[in-house]
Motif scaffolding. Structure first.
Motif, PDB file in Angstrom:
ATOM      1  N   ALA A  43       0.826  -1.205   0.000  1.00 23.03           N
ATOM      2  CA  ALA A  43       0.000   0.000   0.000  1.00 23.03           C
ATOM      3  C   ALA A  43       0.863   1.258   0.000  1.00 23.03           C
ATOM      4  CB  ALA A  43      -0.932  -0.004   1.216  1.00 23.03           C
ATOM      5  N   GLN A  47       0.449   2.569  -3.749  1.00 21.10           N
ATOM      6  CA  GLN A  47      -0.681   3.490  -3.636  1.00 21.10           C
ATOM      7  C   GLN A  47      -1.907   3.006  -4.419  1.00 21.10           C
ATOM      8  OE1 GLN A  47      -0.586   6.809  -1.876  1.00 21.10           O
ATOM      9  NE2 GLN A  47       0.974   5.533  -0.916  1.00 21.10           N
ATOM     10  N   ASP A  49      -5.810   2.032  -5.534  1.00 21.06           N
ATOM     11  CA  ASP A  49      -7.051   2.810  -5.473  1.00 21.06           C
ATOM     12  C   ASP A  49      -8.001   2.257  -4.419  1.00 21.06           C
ATOM     13  OD1 ASP A  49      -6.726   4.715  -7.818  1.00 21.06           O
ATOM     14  OD2 ASP A  49      -6.389   2.789  -8.807  1.00 21.06           O
ATOM     15  N   ILE A  50      -7.987   0.948  -4.212  1.00 20.86           N
ATOM     16  CA  ILE A  50      -8.837   0.291  -3.215  1.00 20.86           C
ATOM     17  C   ILE A  50      -8.050  -0.844  -2.572  1.00 20.86           C
ATOM     18  CG2 ILE A  50     -10.945  -1.076  -2.823  1.00 20.86           C
ATOM     19  CD1 ILE A  50     -12.230   0.270  -5.162  1.00 20.86           C
ATOM     20  N   SER A  73      -3.184   7.613   5.271  1.00 19.54           N
ATOM     21  CA  SER A  73      -3.876   7.533   3.988  1.00 19.54           C
ATOM     22  C   SER A  73      -5.387   7.436   4.167  1.00 19.54           C
ATOM     23  CB  SER A  73      -3.391   6.313   3.194  1.00 19.54           C
ATOM     24  OG  SER A  73      -4.176   6.118   2.028  1.00 19.54           O
ATOM     25  N   ARG A  74      -6.127   7.934   3.137  1.00 21.58           N
ATOM     26  CA  ARG A  74      -7.577   7.813   3.105  1.00 21.58           C
ATOM     27  C   ARG A  74      -8.024   6.861   1.998  1.00 21.58           C
ATOM     28  NH1 ARG A  74      -9.350   8.301   7.517  1.00 21.58           N
ATOM     29  NH2 ARG A  74     -11.411   8.238   6.529  1.00 21.58           N
ATOM     30  N   MET A  75      -7.114   6.052   1.463  1.00 21.50           N
ATOM     31  CA  MET A  75      -7.492   5.131   0.398  1.00 21.50           C
ATOM     32  C   MET A  75      -8.595   4.198   0.890  1.00 21.50           C
ATOM     33  SD  MET A  75      -4.183   2.535   0.244  1.00 21.50           S
ATOM     34  CE  MET A  75      -3.014   3.885  -0.006  1.00 21.50           C
ATOM     35  N   THR A 117     -17.630   1.874  -4.420  1.00 26.36           N
ATOM     36  CA  THR A 117     -16.479   2.571  -3.854  1.00 26.36           C
ATOM     37  C   THR A 117     -15.786   3.428  -4.907  1.00 26.36           C
ATOM     38  OG1 THR A 117     -16.149   0.796  -2.249  1.00 26.36           O
ATOM     39  CG2 THR A 117     -14.290   2.262  -2.642  1.00 26.36           C
ATOM     40  N   MET A 121     -15.331   7.497  -4.985  1.00 30.51           N
ATOM     41  CA  MET A 121     -14.036   8.146  -5.183  1.00 30.51           C
ATOM     42  C   MET A 121     -14.119   9.194  -6.293  1.00 30.51           C
ATOM     43  SD  MET A 121     -11.510   4.857  -4.994  1.00 30.51           S
ATOM     44  CE  MET A 121     -10.197   5.781  -5.797  1.00 30.51           C
ATOM     45  N   GLN A 125     -13.611  13.249  -5.992  1.00 31.48           N
ATOM     46  CA  GLN A 125     -12.565  13.895  -6.785  1.00 31.48           C
ATOM     47  C   GLN A 125     -13.099  15.001  -7.676  1.00 31.48           C
ATOM     48  OE1 GLN A 125     -10.878  10.506  -8.753  1.00 31.48           O
ATOM     49  NE2 GLN A 125      -9.741   9.824  -6.949  1.00 31.48           N
TER      50      GLN A 125
END
Length: 247
Positions: A43, A47, A49-50, A73-75, A117, A121, A125
């Protein structure tokens, strides 16, 4: 445009293979990890996305993994676990998970949760956080004036109902536990206050469902909390199975 990257943290090889095979059917890119430590490393470096996370990992509990990830992180994190007790779901959601899927699960429901989800996102955004207007289906909230409309008809909400609606709107698509809602709205986490929350939520839902549209804006997760569903317009994507009442 690249497909979303999904990190699967699951130590059971059979379940992991089922999940990755399901993701492949939709051409999602994915990474896998068999331990919490490896998952946190992936992670951090990739990075995703989910994250799809099992709680019963061999080296550390999944709750600890969520807490570690949430420290920076807020992922989005979707928990996929055999733990089916309400207290386990509440603990994971309060730790920072965005959704909770209980094993055994259907691949259709898994894909639906991923789609929800991803849409959440994209919505976040594309929305300016300072935008004074929130829209969801026929629902419109004007934060600057404190007014709410449904199908161009103004709804008259109490201050508590309005606060609840705004909190769910700011977290559209995400399960909010009773504890999280009580703390955000009233600064309380007492179990005795859950009954009052249910009363306010009942009156709010009646007002939202009093129109001819009868769209289910708020979904109840029995014993856990509530979620505002993202309502699709007729010319948008087809309605998803997760818009059915939660058992």
């Amino acid at each position: 445009m690249n497909k979303p990257l999904i990190l699967v943290i699951e130590d059971d090889k059979a379940v992991r293979n089922l999940i990755t095979a399901t993701l492949e059917t939709q051409d999602y890119r994915y990474l896998t990890a068999g331990t919490g430590r490896q998952g946190i490393q992936e992670a951090t470096l990739k990075q995703p996305d989910i994250i799809l996370l099992d709680l019963g990992l061999p080296d550390r509990d999944g709750i600890e993994v969520i807490q570690t990830l949430r420290s920076w992180s807020r992922m989005p994190i979707i928990v996929i676990s055999a733990r089916s007790e309400d207290r386990d779901k509440i603990e994971a959601l309060d730790a920072g998970a965005d959704d909770y899927l209980t094993k055994p699960f259907s691949v259709e429901e898994l894909l639906a949760r991923v789609r929800v989800t991803l849409r959440r996102m994209r919505y976040i955004q594309t929305q300016n956080e300072e935008s004074p207007i929130f829209t969801n289906g026929d629902l419109k909230i004007d934060y600057s004036s404190g007014c709410v409309w449904l199908q161009d008809r103004e709804l008259h909400l109490t201050p508590s109902e309005y606060k609840l609606l705004c909190l769910l709107a700011h977290n559209v698509g995400k399960v909010m536990t009773h504890t999280a809602i009580l703390k955000a709205i009233w600064g309380s986490t007492l179990d005795s206050d859950v009954a009052s929350l249910r009363v306010f939520m009942t009156t709010l839902r009646k007002k939202l469902e009093s129109s001819t549209s009868s769209l289910p804006y708020i979904q109840t997760h029995v014993g856990v909390g509530y979620r505002m569903l993202r309502i699709e317009k007729p010319d948008d994507d087809a309605a998803l199975p997760e818009n059915k009442p939660h058992r």
